[in-house]
Design a protein around this motif. Structure first.
Motif, mmCIF file in Angstrom:
data_model
loop_
_atom_site.group_PDB
_atom_site.id
_atom_site.type_symbol
_atom_site.label_atom_id
_atom_site.label_comp_id
_atom_site.label_asym_id
_atom_site.label_seq_id
_atom_site.Cartn_x
_atom_site.Cartn_y
_atom_site.Cartn_z
ATOM 1 N N MET A 134 0.838 -1.214 0.000
ATOM 2 C CA MET A 134 0.000 0.000 0.000
ATOM 3 C C MET A 134 0.867 1.257 0.000
ATOM 4 O O MET A 134 1.947 1.267 0.566
ATOM 5 C CB MET A 134 -0.917 0.031 1.225
ATOM 6 C CG MET A 134 -1.894 -1.105 1.289
ATOM 7 S SD MET A 134 -2.932 -1.200 -0.154
ATOM 8 C CE MET A 134 -4.413 -0.448 0.451
ATOM 9 N N PHE A 135 0.381 2.310 -0.662
ATOM 10 C CA PHE A 135 1.033 3.628 -0.563
ATOM 11 C C PHE A 135 -0.051 4.688 -0.584
ATOM 12 O O PHE A 135 -1.207 4.415 -0.922
ATOM 13 C CB PHE A 135 2.067 3.833 -1.684
ATOM 14 C CG PHE A 135 1.567 3.537 -3.072
ATOM 15 C CD1 PHE A 135 0.944 4.516 -3.831
ATOM 16 C CD2 PHE A 135 1.720 2.272 -3.620
ATOM 17 C CE1 PHE A 135 0.474 4.239 -5.106
ATOM 18 C CE2 PHE A 135 1.255 1.981 -4.903
ATOM 19 C CZ PHE A 135 0.633 2.985 -5.644
ATOM 20 N N ASP A 136 0.307 5.920 -0.210
ATOM 21 C CA ASP A 136 -0.694 6.963 0.080
ATOM 22 C C ASP A 136 -1.702 7.195 -1.034
ATOM 23 O O ASP A 136 -2.889 7.292 -0.808
ATOM 24 C CB ASP A 136 0.009 8.291 0.413
ATOM 25 C CG ASP A 136 0.760 8.181 1.727
ATOM 26 O OD1 ASP A 136 0.438 7.248 2.482
ATOM 27 O OD2 ASP A 136 1.661 8.989 1.980
ATOM 28 N N SER A 137 -1.214 7.318 -2.275
ATOM 29 C CA SER A 137 -2.112 7.755 -3.354
ATOM 30 C C SER A 137 -2.704 6.588 -4.148
ATOM 31 O O SER A 137 -3.162 6.776 -5.264
ATOM 32 C CB SER A 137 -1.340 8.682 -4.300
ATOM 33 O OG SER A 137 -0.139 8.057 -4.701
ATOM 34 N N ALA A 139 -5.466 4.906 -4.036
ATOM 35 C CA ALA A 139 -6.885 4.969 -4.407
ATOM 36 C C ALA A 139 -7.103 5.804 -5.664
ATOM 37 O O ALA A 139 -8.061 5.576 -6.413
ATOM 38 C CB ALA A 139 -7.706 5.535 -3.259
ATOM 39 N N THR A 140 -6.212 6.762 -5.930
ATOM 40 C CA THR A 140 -6.403 7.644 -7.097
ATOM 41 C C THR A 140 -5.952 6.992 -8.408
ATOM 42 O O THR A 140 -6.076 7.593 -9.464
ATOM 43 C CB THR A 140 -5.638 8.975 -6.913
ATOM 44 O OG1 THR A 140 -4.275 8.671 -6.594
ATOM 45 C CG2 THR A 140 -6.231 9.802 -5.803
ATOM 46 N N LEU A 141 -5.428 5.763 -8.330
ATOM 47 C CA LEU A 141 -5.043 5.057 -9.568
ATOM 48 C C LEU A 141 -6.232 4.895 -10.499
ATOM 49 O O LEU A 141 -6.078 4.783 -11.709
ATOM 50 C CB LEU A 141 -4.502 3.660 -9.235
ATOM 51 C CG LEU A 141 -3.102 3.559 -8.633
ATOM 52 C CD1 LEU A 141 -2.836 2.134 -8.200
ATOM 53 C CD2 LEU A 141 -2.062 3.990 -9.631
ATOM 54 N N ALA A 142 -7.423 4.853 -9.918
ATOM 55 C CA ALA A 142 -8.633 4.573 -10.702
ATOM 56 C C ALA A 142 -8.918 5.633 -11.768
ATOM 57 O O ALA A 142 -9.660 5.376 -12.716
ATOM 58 C CB ALA A 142 -9.833 4.455 -9.764
ATOM 59 N N VAL A 143 -8.338 6.834 -11.645
ATOM 60 C CA VAL A 143 -8.664 7.907 -12.609
ATOM 61 C C VAL A 143 -7.860 7.809 -13.894
ATOM 62 O O VAL A 143 -8.187 8.449 -14.892
ATOM 63 C CB VAL A 143 -8.444 9.313 -11.992
ATOM 64 C CG1 VAL A 143 -9.301 9.505 -10.761
ATOM 65 C CG2 VAL A 143 -6.967 9.548 -11.664
ATOM 66 N N ALA A 144 -6.790 7.010 -13.909
ATOM 67 C CA ALA A 144 -5.885 6.993 -15.070
ATOM 68 C C ALA A 144 -6.496 6.255 -16.258
ATOM 69 O O ALA A 144 -7.117 5.203 -16.095
ATOM 70 C CB ALA A 144 -4.572 6.356 -14.678
ATOM 71 N N GLN A 145 -6.300 6.827 -17.441
ATOM 72 C CA GLN A 145 -6.815 6.211 -18.681
ATOM 73 C C GLN A 145 -5.704 5.528 -19.470
ATOM 74 O O GLN A 145 -5.948 4.613 -20.237
ATOM 75 C CB GLN A 145 -7.463 7.279 -19.578
ATOM 76 C CG GLN A 145 -8.658 7.970 -18.965
ATOM 77 C CD GLN A 145 -9.782 6.995 -18.651
ATOM 78 O OE1 GLN A 145 -10.121 6.154 -19.472
ATOM 79 N NE2 GLN A 145 -10.344 7.092 -17.455
ATOM 80 N N ASN A 146 -4.466 5.999 -19.332
ATOM 81 C CA ASN A 146 -3.347 5.352 -20.021
ATOM 82 C C ASN A 146 -2.094 5.401 -19.145
ATOM 83 O O ASN A 146 -2.107 5.981 -18.071
ATOM 84 C CB ASN A 146 -3.090 5.989 -21.397
ATOM 85 C CG ASN A 146 -2.784 7.479 -21.290
ATOM 86 O OD1 ASN A 146 -2.057 7.900 -20.391
ATOM 87 N ND2 ASN A 146 -3.349 8.268 -22.196
ATOM 88 N N MET A 147 -1.029 4.781 -19.627
ATOM 89 C CA MET A 147 0.205 4.656 -18.824
ATOM 90 C C MET A 147 0.769 6.024 -18.425
ATOM 91 O O MET A 147 1.249 6.209 -17.311
ATOM 92 C CB MET A 147 1.301 3.925 -19.608
ATOM 93 C CG MET A 147 0.894 2.627 -20.216
ATOM 94 S SD MET A 147 1.054 1.271 -19.059
ATOM 95 C CE MET A 147 0.796 -0.104 -20.150
ATOM 96 N N ARG A 148 0.723 6.954 -19.382
ATOM 97 C CA ARG A 148 1.319 8.269 -19.129
ATOM 98 C C ARG A 148 0.615 8.964 -17.952
ATOM 99 O O ARG A 148 1.243 9.524 -17.068
ATOM 100 C CB ARG A 148 1.227 9.120 -20.400
ATOM 101 C CG ARG A 148 2.216 10.279 -20.440
ATOM 102 C CD ARG A 148 2.114 10.982 -21.782
ATOM 103 N NE ARG A 148 2.633 10.174 -22.855
ATOM 104 C CZ ARG A 148 3.932 10.066 -23.137
ATOM 105 N NH1 ARG A 148 4.823 10.703 -22.404
ATOM 106 N NH2 ARG A 148 4.341 9.343 -24.150
ATOM 107 N N GLU A 149 -0.728 8.899 -17.969
ATOM 108 C CA GLU A 149 -1.512 9.504 -16.871
ATOM 109 C C GLU A 149 -1.242 8.784 -15.552
ATOM 110 O O GLU A 149 -1.112 9.410 -14.501
ATOM 111 C CB GLU A 149 -3.008 9.427 -17.183
ATOM 112 C CG GLU A 149 -3.477 10.506 -18.137
ATOM 113 C CD GLU A 149 -4.994 10.456 -18.315
ATOM 114 O OE1 GLU A 149 -5.688 9.866 -17.464
ATOM 115 O OE2 GLU A 149 -5.468 11.002 -19.312
ATOM 116 N N LEU A 150 -1.156 7.459 -15.645
ATOM 117 C CA LEU A 150 -0.910 6.643 -14.457
ATOM 118 C C LEU A 150 0.375 7.113 -13.775
ATOM 119 O O LEU A 150 0.436 7.262 -12.554
ATOM 120 C CB LEU A 150 -0.758 5.183 -14.891
ATOM 121 C CG LEU A 150 -0.904 4.087 -13.849
ATOM 122 C CD1 LEU A 150 -2.314 4.070 -13.301
ATOM 123 C CD2 LEU A 150 -0.585 2.741 -14.460
#
Length: 351
Positions: A134-137, A139-150
Motif C-alpha cells: 500500500m502507498f498513500d495515493s 486509491a487515485t489510480l482509478a482515474v488513469a486512462q493510459n500509462m502516461r496519466e498513471l
C-alpha cells in the motif's frame, strides 16, 4: 568485503537477525500441515492454528469463519512482523526491507488498474490489495486512462517511479497492455534489487543473487508459457526477460522462439539446476509447474538460513511466510468447498 562481515555485522544487524531467526522457528511444520489436512471444517483449522504463532490473531474470530478471514489474519501477522523489523532497521537494511515490498506494490497497482478497467468498485479493490504494497495515493489510480496519466498523476511520487520509464506509452490501458506493464515493471524492479544487492557485497550479494536469479528465470519461463498463442512477438517477449539469471542471455534467445510447453521444457533441461523441476512433469503438462517451482524456491530459501551475517535471511523469511499463507489458503478453500481429495495438490511443505 566477503568473509569479514562477522567483524561488524552484529553492530547494527545482530538483533534483527536474531529476531528473524526466531520468527522462522514459528513457521508451520510438516506435522502441522498433516493435522490441518485432516480438518473437517474451518473451525477445526482455526482451533489447530490457535495452538501456533497465529493464535492471538485468530482466537477472537466468531463462527462461521470464512477462508478470507483466515488469510487476512495470517497476513496481518506477517505485516506486524515486517513493520517491527523495519522500525528497528538502520541503513542499508531498511532500504533492503523496503525493496522486498515493491513486488506487492506492483501487484496492487495492476489489481486496481485492471479492476477499474472492468468497472469494479474501488473500495472493494482496495480491500483485496496486499497490505505490504500500500502507498498513500493508491486509491487515485482509478482515474488513469493510459500509462502516461498513471505515471504523471499517481506513481511519480512512489518508489516505483524509476521502473516506469520503460513502459510509459500513450496507448489506452487494456488487459494485454496491463500484463505487459506488470512484467516490464517486475523486470525493472528485479534488476534494480539485484544491483542493490551486488553493491552490498559479501554473503548478502552471493545468496541474494542466487535467489533473485531463480526468480528472474521463473518469470522468464512463465512469460514464455503465458504468451504462447497470443499476439506478443518474439522481440516483445524477449524485452520482458530480466537481464540476469542462469538463463541470461542464451536461454532467453531460445525461450523467445518457443511455441509450446515441450519446447520450453527442451530449453530448460539444458540447465542442470532446472532439470529436476521439469523431470516432475509429464510431457505437455504445465499445471504442476508452479508447484514444482515453489518447491525448488522453498529449498533455496531454507538454505539461506544456513549462513550467518547477511540480509538474505529477511528476504527468505518473508517469502517462506508468503508460501505458508498460500498453503493455508489452499487447505482452507479445499475444506470449505468439501474437496478434501485435492488438499495435497498445492501444499508445499516448508520443513
Amino acid at each position: 568485503m566477503y568473509g569479514f562481515e562477522a567483524l561488524t555485522f552484529n553492530i547494527h544487524g545482530g538483533y534483527l537477525e536474531a529476531i528473524v531467526r526466531g520468527y522462522r522457528s514459528g513457521l508451520l511444520t510438516a506435522a502441522d500441515y498433516n493435522n490441518l489436512c485432516q480438518c473437517e471444517t474451518l473451525d477445526d483449522i482455526k482451533m489447530h492454528l490457535t495452538a501456533t504463532e497465529y493464535g492471538p490473531y485468530l482466537q477472537n474470530e466468531p463462527s462461521p469463519l470464512h477462508t478470507t478471514t483466515i488469510v487476512e489474519k495470517c497476513t496481518l501477522k506477517l505485516v506486524d512482523e515486517y513493520k517491527h523489523m523495519l522500525c528497528q532497521a538502520t541503513e542499508p537494511l531498511s532500504t533492503f526491507l523496503e525493496y522486498i515490498t515493491y513486488g506487492h506494490m506492483i501487484d496492487n497497482v495492476v489489481l486496481i488498474v485492471t479492476g477499474t478497467l472492468h468497472e469494479r468498485d474501488v473500495q472493494e479493490l482496495l480491500e483485496k490489495c496486499h497490505p505490504l504494497g500500500m502507498f498513500d495515493s493508491i486509491a487515485t489510480l482509478a482515474v488513469a486512462q493510459n500509462m502516461r496519466e498513471l505515471y504523471r498523476l499517481v506513481l511519480v511520487d512512489t518508489p516505483l517511479a524509476p521502473y516506469f520509464s520503460e513502459c510509459i506509452t500513450s496507448e489506452d490501458l487494456d488487459d494485454m497492455n496491463i500484463e505487459i506493464m506488470r512484467n516490464t515493471l517486475y523486470k525493472a524492479y528485479l534488476e534494480d534489487f539485484y544491483q542493490f544487492c551486488q553493491k552490498l557485497g559479501g554473503a548478502t550479494a552471493e545468496i541474494m543473487s542466487d535467489l533473485l536469479a531463480f526468480e528472474a528465470d521463473r518469470r522468464a519461463v512463465n512469460i514464455t508459457i503465458n504468451s504462447i498463442g497470443t499476439e506478443l512477438t518474439r522481440d516483445d517477449r524477449k524485452k520482458l526477460y530480466s537481464n540476469f539469471g542462469l538463463l541470461y542471455p542464451y536461454g532467453h534467445e531460445e525461450l523467445a522462439v518457443c511455441e509450446d510447453i515441450d519446447q520450453v521444457r527442451g530449453v530448460m533441461e539444458k540447465y542442470p539446476p532446472y532439470q529436476p523441476i521439469f523431470a516432475k512433469l509429464s510431457y505437455g503438462e504445465s499445471q504442476m509447474l508452479d508447484k514444482a517451482f515453489y518447491e525448488e524456491e522453498v529449498k533455496r530459501l531454507c538454505l539461506a538460513f544456513e549462513q550467518q551475517f547477511h540480509y538474505a535471511v529477511f528476504f527468505a523469511y518473508m517469502r517462506l511466510k508468503e508460501q505458508e499463507i498460500r498453503n493455508l489458503m489452499w487447505i482452507s478453500e479445499c475444506v470449505a468447498q468439501n474437496q478434501k481429495s485435492r488438499v495435497h495438490d498445492s501444499v508445499v511443505f516448508i520443513f
